[in-house]
Design a protein around this motif. Structure first.
Motif, short mmCIF file in Angstrom:
data_model
loop_
_atom_site.label_atom_id
_atom_site.label_comp_id
_atom_site.label_asym_id
_atom_site.label_seq_id
_atom_site.Cartn_x
_atom_site.Cartn_y
_atom_site.Cartn_z
N GLY A 77 27.84 56.04 59.42
CA GLY A 77 28.10 54.65 59.10
C GLY A 77 27.69 54.68 57.56
O GLY A 77 27.01 55.54 57.09
N LEU A 78 27.85 53.21 57.02
CA LEU A 78 27.75 52.93 55.57
C LEU A 78 26.36 53.41 55.06
O LEU A 78 25.87 54.19 54.19
CB LEU A 78 28.16 51.71 55.25
CG LEU A 78 27.81 51.19 53.75
CD1 LEU A 78 28.69 52.12 52.89
CD2 LEU A 78 27.98 49.62 53.85
N SER A 79 25.37 52.72 55.69
CA SER A 79 23.80 52.91 55.46
C SER A 79 23.14 52.37 56.54
O SER A 79 23.36 51.59 57.12
CB SER A 79 23.66 52.22 54.28
OG SER A 79 22.05 52.63 53.91
N ASN A 124 24.29 45.37 51.38
CA ASN A 124 25.31 45.26 52.44
C ASN A 124 24.48 44.92 53.64
O ASN A 124 23.24 44.71 53.72
CB ASN A 124 25.60 46.90 52.79
CG ASN A 124 24.34 47.67 53.23
OD1 ASN A 124 24.23 47.67 54.45
ND2 ASN A 124 23.63 48.35 52.49
N GLY A 125 25.51 44.18 54.44
CA GLY A 125 24.88 43.77 55.94
C GLY A 125 25.00 44.88 57.00
O GLY A 125 24.61 44.53 58.21
N HIS A 126 25.43 46.03 56.57
CA HIS A 126 25.54 47.03 57.75
C HIS A 126 24.15 47.71 58.32
O HIS A 126 23.96 47.62 59.43
CB HIS A 126 26.31 48.24 57.17
CG HIS A 126 27.80 47.92 57.16
ND1 HIS A 126 28.95 48.68 57.15
CD2 HIS A 126 28.32 46.73 56.50
CE1 HIS A 126 30.27 48.21 56.98
NE2 HIS A 126 29.78 46.93 56.55
N ALA A 127 23.35 47.75 57.22
CA ALA A 127 22.19 48.29 57.64
C ALA A 127 21.19 47.66 58.59
O ALA A 127 21.01 48.20 59.60
CB ALA A 127 21.30 48.80 56.44
N THR A 128 21.21 46.34 58.48
CA THR A 128 20.44 45.60 59.47
C THR A 128 21.17 45.35 60.84
O THR A 128 20.58 45.35 61.96
CB THR A 128 20.23 44.21 59.04
OG1 THR A 128 21.59 43.33 58.44
CG2 THR A 128 19.34 44.11 57.97
N THR A 129 22.41 45.48 60.79
CA THR A 129 23.32 45.52 62.01
C THR A 129 23.15 46.87 62.93
O THR A 129 22.96 46.70 64.00
CB THR A 129 24.74 45.53 61.60
OG1 THR A 129 25.19 43.94 61.11
CG2 THR A 129 25.65 45.63 62.89
N TYR A 130 23.22 48.01 62.26
CA TYR A 130 23.17 49.42 62.80
C TYR A 130 21.41 49.33 63.45
O TYR A 130 21.39 49.79 64.38
CB TYR A 130 23.29 50.28 61.64
CG TYR A 130 24.72 50.71 61.62
CD1 TYR A 130 25.58 50.94 62.45
CD2 TYR A 130 25.06 50.77 60.18
CE1 TYR A 130 26.73 51.27 62.37
CE2 TYR A 130 26.41 51.11 60.10
CZ TYR A 130 27.41 51.45 61.11
OH TYR A 130 28.75 51.63 61.11
N LEU A 132 20.97 33.64 51.78
CA LEU A 132 20.85 34.97 51.79
C LEU A 132 22.00 35.80 52.13
O LEU A 132 22.66 35.71 53.20
CB LEU A 132 19.75 35.52 52.89
CG LEU A 132 19.37 36.86 52.87
CD1 LEU A 132 18.78 37.46 51.68
CD2 LEU A 132 18.32 37.29 54.15
N GLY A 133 22.47 36.71 51.02
CA GLY A 133 23.89 37.36 51.09
C GLY A 133 24.16 37.75 49.63
O GLY A 133 23.91 37.28 48.57
N THR A 134 24.96 39.14 49.83
CA THR A 134 25.19 39.62 48.78
C THR A 134 26.58 39.06 47.98
O THR A 134 27.24 38.45 48.88
CB THR A 134 25.83 41.07 49.01
OG1 THR A 134 24.69 41.82 49.49
CG2 THR A 134 26.31 41.83 47.89
N GLY A 178 20.14 37.55 47.09
CA GLY A 178 20.96 38.48 47.20
C GLY A 178 21.23 39.16 45.92
O GLY A 178 21.25 38.56 44.98
N SER A 179 21.89 40.33 46.12
CA SER A 179 22.17 41.10 44.78
C SER A 179 23.60 41.00 44.28
O SER A 179 24.41 40.18 45.01
CB SER A 179 22.02 42.56 45.02
OG SER A 179 22.84 42.81 46.15
#
Length: 388
Positions: free
Chosen positions: A11-13, A20-26, A191-193, A222-223
């Motif tokens: 995965g991405l991270s 990114n929102g991937h990490a918290t999802t994973y 809260l969001g990139t 967010g960044s």
């Protein structure tokens, strides 16, 4: 009792939630899978921007391994070949090469987990194959989609996905919960990139109300927001909120704002992980409207919809406190019932086991038909069907 599964995710991270929102999802999904007893390896390409912002370098629910580039995945060839299922995520660097390698090596189920489905489909239509190409889609046994609804049938009929299943984001309801002792520092928080296609909606639903209500307090966290954005004086800017502080962020907000990317608005049925995080904290959500949102939360009872800034102003200034709290409490009950990571993990396990059992039944038939016993045919794929 069913045996534990050996799962590999690419995965991405997982190690960094920065940008990114991937990490918290994973993290939510893999924790829940680990609680169900499964053995999990997560492979992540070592990127400098994540290396500088790692907030989970050593997860206790899975093995995390960093690889330098796609060629470095060869060190994990045995794990990929022997896994019951290998799941490749969207936005993986050099994802086309990575997916082709996985499909050539894996003997178990292969799946693509698209946490960006509408964006992916828009890229494919533009012949932008940054991390997935059309030729690869039929080669996956499963297409796990961030987006539900009509998009699932489109993946099957337009792109030849063998099976398309919704795998919405989720939340660890133990980690995200209301904090009665928290002080409400902000009236509305986001809260969001940064994303260019989200910014006009953020301007309309947060910055406009902030200018109209100078005595209320707003926050945007967010960044990657451009330096030239002119923030009203009553808007606090936070560059990054680590994942372990998301719960505190939501508990500090009287309302939280959900803003959806344009491709996801067009596709519908694309709930953000931030929706579930905020709801699990009991924080009332104000969201832009999109098709299918009523299948996730009931508008008016479990969240509030706003088409323009005036509706946000109305909610911030006229919503009675008992009603505000009731909306947040109802959303949390819905999350616990339908959108927790434990529910998602159980659903994913069911889909994977069904596919694993299907492969096991196919292998002896194929071996007999070809007169050999050297494993499954790479050229054939199962009849296309959609499982809703």
């Amino acid at each position: 009792m069913s045996r534990p599964l050996r799962l590999v995710f690419i995965g991405l991270s997982l190690s960094s939630s920065w940008g990114n929102g991937h990490a918290t999802t994973y993290r939510a999904l893999l924790r829940a899978l680990a609680r169900r007893g499964h053995d999990i390896l997560f492979l992540e390409q070592d990127q400098p921007w994540y290396a500088e912002n790692r907030d989970l370098p050593a997860p206790d629910f899975c093995r995390l391994a960093l690889y330098p580039d796609p060629a470095g995945l060869s060190a994990y060839r045995a794990e990929v070949a022997e896994a019951d299922a290998v799941i490749v995520g969207s936005y993986v660097a050099d994802g086309v090469a990575v997916s082709a390698w996985v499909q050539s090596v894996a003997a178990g189920v292969t799946a693509f987990y698209d946490i960006d489905t509408p964006v992916t489909l828009a890229k494919l239509e533009r012949d932008d194959f940054e991390y997935l190409s059309p030729e690869l889609i039929p080669g996956f046994g499963l297409y796990l989609s961030f987006t539900g609804g009509p998009t699932l049938a489109h993946l099957v009929h337009r792109y030849g996905a063998a099976e398309a299943h919704p795998l919405y984001c989720s939340v660890d309801a133990e980690a995200y919960r209301p904090d009665p002792a928290a002080s409400l520092r902000y009236d509305l928080g986001y809260l969001g990139t940064y994303s260019p296609d989200r910014q006009p909606t953020l301007d309309k639903l947060l910055l406009k109300p902030a200018r109209a209500l100078p005595d209320l307090r707003f926050v945007v966290a967010g960044s990657q927001f451009p330096r030239d954005i002119r923030w009203p004086a009553n808007v606090t800017r936070i560059e990054h909120v680590p994942a372990n502080e998301h719960c505190s962020f939501y508990n500090a907000c009287r309302f939280t704002l959900n803003v959806t990317r344009a491709d996801m608005v067009r596709a519908g049925y694309s709930p953000s992980v931030r929706l579930f995080e905020a709801a699990a904290c009991g924080t009332p959500i104000i969201s832009d409207p999109w098709l299918g949102i009523e299948s996730i939360f009931t508008p008016g009872a479990e969240l509030c919809l706003a088409h323009d800034g005036d509706q946000v102003i109305e909610l911030l200034t006229r919503c009675p406190e008992p009603q505000r709290r009731g909306i947040g409490e109802a959303a949390r009950r819905r999350v616990l019932a339908e959108h927790s990571s434990d529910r998602r993990a159980a659903g994913l396990e069911e889909v994977l086991r069904r596919r694993i059992d299907g492969l096991a039944r196919q292998r002896p038939v194929r071996a007999a038909a070809t007169g050999g016993g050297q494993g499954r045919s790479r050229g054939a794929r199962p009849h296309l069907r959609l499982v809703k």
